[in-house]
Design a protein around this motif. Structure first.
Motif, short mmCIF file in Angstrom:
data_model
loop_
_atom_site.label_atom_id
_atom_site.label_comp_id
_atom_site.label_asym_id
_atom_site.label_seq_id
_atom_site.Cartn_x
_atom_site.Cartn_y
_atom_site.Cartn_z
N ASP A 17 0.84 -1.19 0.00
CA ASP A 17 0.00 0.00 0.00
C ASP A 17 0.88 1.25 0.00
O ASP A 17 1.72 1.40 0.90
CB ASP A 17 -0.89 -0.03 1.25
CG ASP A 17 -1.88 1.12 1.31
OD1 ASP A 17 -1.76 2.06 0.50
OD2 ASP A 17 -2.78 1.07 2.18
N PRO A 18 0.72 2.15 -0.98
CA PRO A 18 1.53 3.37 -0.99
C PRO A 18 1.37 4.22 0.27
O PRO A 18 2.23 5.07 0.55
CB PRO A 18 1.02 4.12 -2.22
CG PRO A 18 0.48 3.05 -3.12
CD PRO A 18 -0.12 2.03 -2.19
N ALA A 19 0.31 3.98 1.02
CA ALA A 19 0.13 4.70 2.29
C ALA A 19 0.93 4.07 3.42
O ALA A 19 0.98 4.61 4.54
CB ALA A 19 -1.34 4.75 2.65
N GLY A 20 1.54 2.91 3.16
CA GLY A 20 2.31 2.23 4.19
C GLY A 20 3.67 2.86 4.42
O GLY A 20 4.06 3.83 3.75
N THR A 21 4.40 2.33 5.35
CA THR A 21 5.75 2.81 5.66
C THR A 21 6.69 2.51 4.50
O THR A 21 6.86 1.34 4.13
CB THR A 21 6.27 2.12 6.94
OG1 THR A 21 5.39 2.41 8.02
CG2 THR A 21 7.67 2.60 7.28
N ARG A 45 2.43 -3.99 6.12
CA ARG A 45 2.16 -2.56 5.96
C ARG A 45 3.41 -1.75 5.64
O ARG A 45 3.60 -0.65 6.12
CB ARG A 45 1.43 -1.99 7.18
CG ARG A 45 -0.02 -2.48 7.28
CD ARG A 45 -0.72 -1.93 8.48
NE ARG A 45 -0.34 -2.65 9.70
CZ ARG A 45 -0.95 -2.49 10.87
NH1 ARG A 45 -1.92 -1.63 11.00
NH2 ARG A 45 -0.56 -3.19 11.92
N PHE A 47 5.47 -0.19 2.32
CA PHE A 47 5.41 0.12 0.90
C PHE A 47 6.82 -0.08 0.35
O PHE A 47 7.72 0.70 0.62
CB PHE A 47 4.94 1.56 0.69
CG PHE A 47 4.91 1.99 -0.76
CD1 PHE A 47 4.23 1.23 -1.71
CD2 PHE A 47 5.54 3.15 -1.17
CE1 PHE A 47 4.20 1.62 -3.04
CE2 PHE A 47 5.51 3.56 -2.49
CZ PHE A 47 4.84 2.79 -3.43
#
Length: 292
Positions: A17-21, A45, A47
């Motif tokens: 997920d691009p919103a992840g770390t 989680r 990225f």
């Protein structure tokens, strides 16, 4: 995907997920970091961003005529490329992990662009560039260098000849616990991907060696030393190394961990120069904790 960075088209792959770390993984090519290992990080989680260094993988311009073992760029150019990948992905900073020669890039990124490196992970690398090592650091194992200096004949147009050659190299690099089936699978994946980048004007031998072994680094202009600057690294640092690495013996990792302030050292027993699947539980756990 291709990203135009510092005048070259670099192949960048992401997972998670691009919103992840965000974690930037630096090696010779994206396959330096196995797909399944990246999937495990992404599932936690993270990225994950990987890319092919210029001159390797899908970042090699087909038909360019350039000699992949006589690069027309420097180590500092590769460091600028790493920063450029972060820019291209709209990442002000990331956790950065470098394997082997990618560890040199990661060290210099942390030194020269400290605001871009949240944490630093150094895997199977050393604090000095190609060439003779410092007197206090262990050199490549003599048996390994004897193998590399007397390679067998290879038919670069024949798949089995290439895979067999690379498999024997992997066997010498692996330490005491060599998983031939796992290594063959990884080598065949790299071989297939390398073939996909070639056109009739390319040198298949040089391309295979660049993608699988990073041989271009032996001829790379690495510029000024940086070992004496390691004490200036501010990013929390994790050093991961095989206890039986014959290429960069573990004394190199101990030096990195001693000279980078508050660095953590994870030594993988029975492991050579690589991250075989059996090490992933320990490595993923350490990286997860380190990047939390």
């Amino acid at each position: 995907m291709k990203k135009h960075i510092n005048g070259v088209d670099l192949c960048v792959e992401t997972s998670g997920d691009p919103a992840g770390t965000p974690i930037l993984l630096v090696g010779n090519t994206v396959l330096t970091w196995p797909d399944d290992l990246c999937a495990r990080l992404a599932a936690l989680r993270r990225f994950v961003v990987r890319y092919d260094l210029r001159g390797t993988g899908h970042s090699r311009a087909p038909g360019s005529g350039a000699d992949p073992e006589a690069p027309e760029y420097t180590l500092r150019d590769l460091v600028a490329d790493a920063a450029g990948v972060l820019d291209a992905m709209d990442l002000p900073s990331a956790h950065v992990a470098g394997f082997g020669a990618g560890g040199w890039i990661a060290q210099l990124l942390a030194l020269d662009h400290p605001d871009r490196v949240t944490t630093l992970t150094l895997v199977a690398t050393r604090p000095t560039a190609p060439g003779p090592s410092d007197p206090d650091l262990p050199e490549h194992a003599p048996e390994l260098m004897a193998h590399f200096m007397n390679p067998p004949e290879v038919d670069w147009a024949d798949r089995e000849s290439v895979v067999g050659f690379m498999l024997e190299n992997a066997r010498h690099m692996a330490g005491p616990e060599f998983d031939e089936a796992e290594s063959r699978e990884a080598i065949e994946q790299i071989h297939y991907r390398t073939l996909a980048t070639l056109d009739p004007d390319d040198d298949p031998g040089g391309a295979h060696r660049a993608d699988q072994m990073g041989t271009a680094f032996a001829a790379l202009d690495c510029g000024p030393r940086w070992r004496e600057r390691l004490g200036a690294i501010k990013a929390p640092t994790l050093v991961v190394h095989g206890a039986d690495d014959p290429f960069f013996p573990v004394g190199n990792a101990r030096a990195l961990a001693a000279e980078i302030p508050a660095a953590e050292l994870l030594v993988l027993p029975g492991t050579g120069n690589g991250l075989p699947r059996r090490t992933w539980d320990a490595v993923v756990s350490a990286m997860l904790r380190h990047t939390s």
